[in-house]
Design an enzyme around this catalytic site. Structure first.
Site, mmCIF file in Angstrom:
data_model
loop_
_atom_site.group_PDB
_atom_site.id
_atom_site.type_symbol
_atom_site.label_atom_id
_atom_site.label_comp_id
_atom_site.label_asym_id
_atom_site.label_seq_id
_atom_site.Cartn_x
_atom_site.Cartn_y
_atom_site.Cartn_z
ATOM 1 N N LYS A 44 0.843 -1.206 0.000
ATOM 2 C CA LYS A 44 0.000 0.000 0.000
ATOM 3 C C LYS A 44 0.873 1.249 0.000
ATOM 4 O O LYS A 44 0.607 2.200 -0.732
ATOM 5 C CB LYS A 44 -0.960 -0.024 1.197
ATOM 6 C CG LYS A 44 -2.101 -1.008 0.968
ATOM 7 C CD LYS A 44 -2.905 -1.324 2.222
ATOM 8 C CE LYS A 44 -3.899 -2.451 1.904
ATOM 9 N NZ LYS A 44 -4.589 -2.997 3.069
ATOM 10 N N GLN A 84 -4.939 -1.649 9.266
ATOM 11 C CA GLN A 84 -4.843 -2.994 8.683
ATOM 12 C C GLN A 84 -5.478 -4.034 9.620
ATOM 13 O O GLN A 84 -5.125 -4.108 10.793
ATOM 14 C CB GLN A 84 -3.360 -3.327 8.429
ATOM 15 C CG GLN A 84 -3.129 -4.625 7.696
ATOM 16 C CD GLN A 84 -3.669 -4.613 6.264
ATOM 17 O OE1 GLN A 84 -3.486 -3.650 5.525
ATOM 18 N NE2 GLN A 84 -4.341 -5.673 5.876
ATOM 19 N N ASP A 123 -11.290 2.719 3.554
ATOM 20 C CA ASP A 123 -11.655 1.312 3.425
ATOM 21 C C ASP A 123 -13.178 1.170 3.284
ATOM 22 O O ASP A 123 -13.671 0.114 2.924
ATOM 23 C CB ASP A 123 -11.220 0.537 4.685
ATOM 24 C CG ASP A 123 -9.971 -0.300 4.453
ATOM 25 O OD1 ASP A 123 -9.688 -0.619 3.287
ATOM 26 O OD2 ASP A 123 -9.298 -0.634 5.447
#
Ligand code: NAP
Length: 280
Positions: A50, A94, A117
């Site tokens: 990422k 994460q 997200d």
């Protein structure tokens, strides 16, 4: 005849190229903060990728690596700081988090307008009513692949196998918004094979290596494999038995090289969008 292989790597490169072009013309670069707690090796690889993806398109990025022993108060304090930081447009924590941390509380703490997200209840609710800024990265990546290959869900039987909050449920909603007739299957579905065989578009997200074979497939169907599993030799594979299914399907995503590369591309898309909204 063998199926068209849907090339997620190529589509991802195209999306990232479009983003880089936009970013080159922006005075203030979009900023993404990625937070990782603990030592999970797979998560570390995802986080590294990422950060690399951000650098390639010209974003500002920060990676916050916290020890396994991090308390909820410490993690919340970091999120509060990132919520208030003007350089940061997107915050990604994460998952999975170590067991002693409450994932739901952490997701709820991220400002919805920085929740790239799209896991925050505000954003999941917005997706439900079709009025959203961000889409969860994996289902959004699937929709972009379908679009790029001219495969419209409209008027089609779309079957989603898996009902997780991050893949299956939002995937079903997005196919519905594109006028597909959608069925969602899960571990309690009595005759999964019969349901799958009705699918013109089949999206599989169950986490079971090569579970879906050619017997589940309607000839000519589009098969999207979200799974990221390991086969008996430890090799990366999907939920679909690619070799047998490609002989029956009309189009299919491989693993690796299908849905996977789209996820980061969509994360970057969401971060750019967050920056554009913040700059308005
Ligand atoms: P998850 O939260 O474990 O959910 C799995 C879903 O599959 C559940 O709804 C479960 O049903 C259903 N299921 C399991 N076994 C089944 C069976 N035998 N028949 C029918 N349904 C079954 O998984 P997830 O997070 O959605 O991830 C699914 C897969 O996608 C994993 O391989 C994951 O690694 C991969 N993934 C890939 C990406 C990417 O970027 N490519 C992103 C996210 C996830 P119940 O609800 O009834 O238990």
């Amino acid at each position: 005849m063998s199926a068209i292989i849907i090339d997620g790597k190529a589509v991802s490169a195209k999306v990232r190229g479009e983003i880089a072009e936009k970013v080159a013309g922006m005075e203030k670069k979009p900023g993404l903060a990625v937070v990782i707690v603990g030592e999970d090796p797979a998560s570390k690889v995802y986080v590294r990728n990422k950060a690399k993806g951000c650098a390639e398109v010209g974003f500002y990025s920060e990676v916050h690596e916290l020890p396994e022993s991090t308390t909820e108060e410490e993690l919340m304090a970091l999120i509060d700081r990132l919520n208030a930081d003007e350089r940061i447009n997107g915050i990604l924590c994460q998952l999975p988090l170590p067991k002693h941390l409450n994932e739901k509380a952490v997701i709820d703490r991220i400002r919805p307008d920085k929740d790239v997200d799209a896991f925050h209840p505000v954003n999941t609710g917005k997706i439900m009513i079709g009025d959203y800024d961000f889409l969860p990265c994996t289902p959004a990546g699937v929709m972009r692949l379908l679009e790029e290959y001219g495969i419209s869900p409209e008027g089609k039987n779309c079957v989603v196998v898996g009902r997780s909050n991050i893949v299956g449920k939002p995937q079903a909603m997005l196919l519905l918004q594109k006028n597909g007739t959608v069925t969602v299957c899960h571990s309690r579905t009595p005759d999964l094979k019969a349901e799958c065989r009705r699918a013109d578009i089949l999206v599989v997200a169950i986490g079971k290596a090569k579970f879906i074979d050619a017997d589940y497939i309607k000839p000519g169907a589009t098969v999207i494999d979200v799974g990221m599993d390991r086969d008996e030799n430890g090799k990366l594979c999907g939920d679909v038995d690619f070799e047998s299914v490609k002989e029956v399907a009309g189009a299919i995503t491989p693993v690796p090289g299908g849905v996977g590369p789209m996820t980061i591309a969509m994360l970057l898309t969401n971060t750019l969008k967050a920056a554009e909204i913040a700059d308005k």
